[in-house]
Design a protein around this motif. Structure first.
Motif, PDB file in Angstrom:
ATOM      1  N   ARG A  10       0.807  -1.219   0.000  1.00  0.00           N
ATOM      2  CA  ARG A  10       0.000   0.000   0.000  1.00  0.00           C
ATOM      3  C   ARG A  10       0.842   1.272   0.000  1.00  0.00           C
ATOM      4  O   ARG A  10       0.456   2.271  -0.604  1.00  0.00           O
ATOM      5  N   LYS A  11       1.977   1.265   0.674  1.00  0.00           N
ATOM      6  CA  LYS A  11       2.785   2.491   0.750  1.00  0.00           C
ATOM      7  C   LYS A  11       3.387   2.883  -0.595  1.00  0.00           C
ATOM      8  O   LYS A  11       3.203   4.017  -1.035  1.00  0.00           O
ATOM      9  N   PRO A  12       4.109   2.016  -1.294  1.00  0.00           N
ATOM     10  CA  PRO A  12       4.648   2.443  -2.592  1.00  0.00           C
ATOM     11  C   PRO A  12       3.549   2.738  -3.614  1.00  0.00           C
ATOM     12  O   PRO A  12       3.641   3.710  -4.370  1.00  0.00           O
ATOM     13  N   VAL A  13       2.492   1.934  -3.622  1.00  0.00           N
ATOM     14  CA  VAL A  13       1.387   2.190  -4.540  1.00  0.00           C
ATOM     15  C   VAL A  13       0.692   3.486  -4.162  1.00  0.00           C
ATOM     16  O   VAL A  13       0.336   4.292  -5.023  1.00  0.00           O
ATOM     17  N   GLY A  14       0.509   3.718  -2.864  1.00  0.00           N
ATOM     18  CA  GLY A  14      -0.125   4.942  -2.400  1.00  0.00           C
ATOM     19  C   GLY A  14       0.666   6.178  -2.776  1.00  0.00           C
ATOM     20  O   GLY A  14       0.102   7.193  -3.183  1.00  0.00           O
ATOM     21  N   ILE A  15       1.982   6.108  -2.661  1.00  0.00           N
ATOM     22  CA  ILE A  15       2.824   7.246  -3.037  1.00  0.00           C
ATOM     23  C   ILE A  15       2.712   7.518  -4.533  1.00  0.00           C
ATOM     24  O   ILE A  15       2.578   8.672  -4.955  1.00  0.00           O
ATOM     25  N   LEU A  16       2.752   6.470  -5.336  1.00  0.00           N
ATOM     26  CA  LEU A  16       2.608   6.653  -6.786  1.00  0.00           C
ATOM     27  C   LEU A  16       1.239   7.237  -7.139  1.00  0.00           C
ATOM     28  O   LEU A  16       1.139   8.138  -7.981  1.00  0.00           O
ATOM     29  N   LEU A  17       0.184   6.734  -6.488  1.00  0.00           N
ATOM     30  CA  LEU A  17      -1.155   7.268  -6.736  1.00  0.00           C
ATOM     31  C   LEU A  17      -1.266   8.723  -6.291  1.00  0.00           C
ATOM     32  O   LEU A  17      -1.892   9.542  -6.979  1.00  0.00           O
ATOM     33  N   VAL A  19       1.187  10.992  -6.099  1.00  0.00           N
ATOM     34  CA  VAL A  19       1.928  11.832  -7.044  1.00  0.00           C
ATOM     35  C   VAL A  19       1.145  11.991  -8.348  1.00  0.00           C
ATOM     36  O   VAL A  19       1.035  13.097  -8.894  1.00  0.00           O
ATOM     37  N   ALA A  20       0.566  10.900  -8.840  1.00  0.00           N
ATOM     38  CA  ALA A  20      -0.221  10.970 -10.080  1.00  0.00           C
ATOM     39  C   ALA A  20      -1.457  11.852  -9.891  1.00  0.00           C
ATOM     40  O   ALA A  20      -1.767  12.689 -10.754  1.00  0.00           O
ATOM     41  N   ALA A  21      -2.159  11.685  -8.781  1.00  0.00           N
ATOM     42  CA  ALA A  21      -3.358  12.484  -8.532  1.00  0.00           C
ATOM     43  C   ALA A  21      -3.014  13.962  -8.387  1.00  0.00           C
ATOM     44  O   ALA A  21      -3.732  14.827  -8.905  1.00  0.00           O
ATOM     45  N   LEU A  22      -1.912  14.273  -7.706  1.00  0.00           N
ATOM     46  CA  LEU A  22      -1.506  15.669  -7.560  1.00  0.00           C
ATOM     47  C   LEU A  22      -1.101  16.273  -8.904  1.00  0.00           C
ATOM     48  O   LEU A  22      -1.381  17.447  -9.174  1.00  0.00           O
ATOM     49  N   ALA A  23      -0.458  15.494  -9.747  1.00  0.00           N
ATOM     50  CA  ALA A  23      -0.080  15.987 -11.072  1.00  0.00           C
ATOM     51  C   ALA A  23      -1.322  16.281 -11.910  1.00  0.00           C
ATOM     52  O   ALA A  23      -1.404  17.321 -12.582  1.00  0.00           O
ATOM     53  N   ILE A  24      -2.297  15.398 -11.864  1.00  0.00           N
ATOM     54  CA  ILE A  24      -3.547  15.611 -12.601  1.00  0.00           C
ATOM     55  C   ILE A  24      -4.277  16.829 -12.050  1.00  0.00           C
ATOM     56  O   ILE A  24      -4.781  17.668 -12.804  1.00  0.00           O
ATOM     57  N   TYR A  25      -4.326  16.954 -10.726  1.00  0.00           N
ATOM     58  CA  TYR A  25      -4.982  18.093 -10.095  1.00  0.00           C
ATOM     59  C   TYR A  25      -4.278  19.402 -10.458  1.00  0.00           C
ATOM     60  O   TYR A  25      -4.920  20.388 -10.814  1.00  0.00           O
TER      61      TYR A  25
END
Length: 72
Positions: A10-17, A19-25
């Motif tokens: 969950r931690k590495p996947v959560g970090i990737l998600l 970062v991706a969500a913040l980039a989209i936002y």
């Protein structure tokens, strides 16, 4: 004695998600810059303050999920 800590996926996947969500936002907010740029400077300031902090609202629950696997 405490059990040894076992890292979860969950931690590495959560970090990737995150970062991706913040980039989209950020891209979404930046795409509004043309519209917001035409407004009065005080309105622009208020809008950017709100948009700059609103992404924090779901962050607490997301971080809890990353740590525990539960949503709250």
């Amino acid at each position: 004695m405490k059990q040894d800590y076992q890292p979860t996926w969950r931690k590495p996947v959560g970090i990737l998600l995150l970062v991706a969500a913040l980039a989209i936002y950020a891209f979404g907010v930046a795409s509004l810059a043309g519209v917001i740029g035409g407004w009065h400077v005080l309105v622009q300031t208020l809008v950017y303050i709100v948009l700059g902090t609103v992404w924090l609202l779901p962050l607490r629950r997301f971080l809890i999920w990353m740590e525990t696997g539960r949503w709250g």
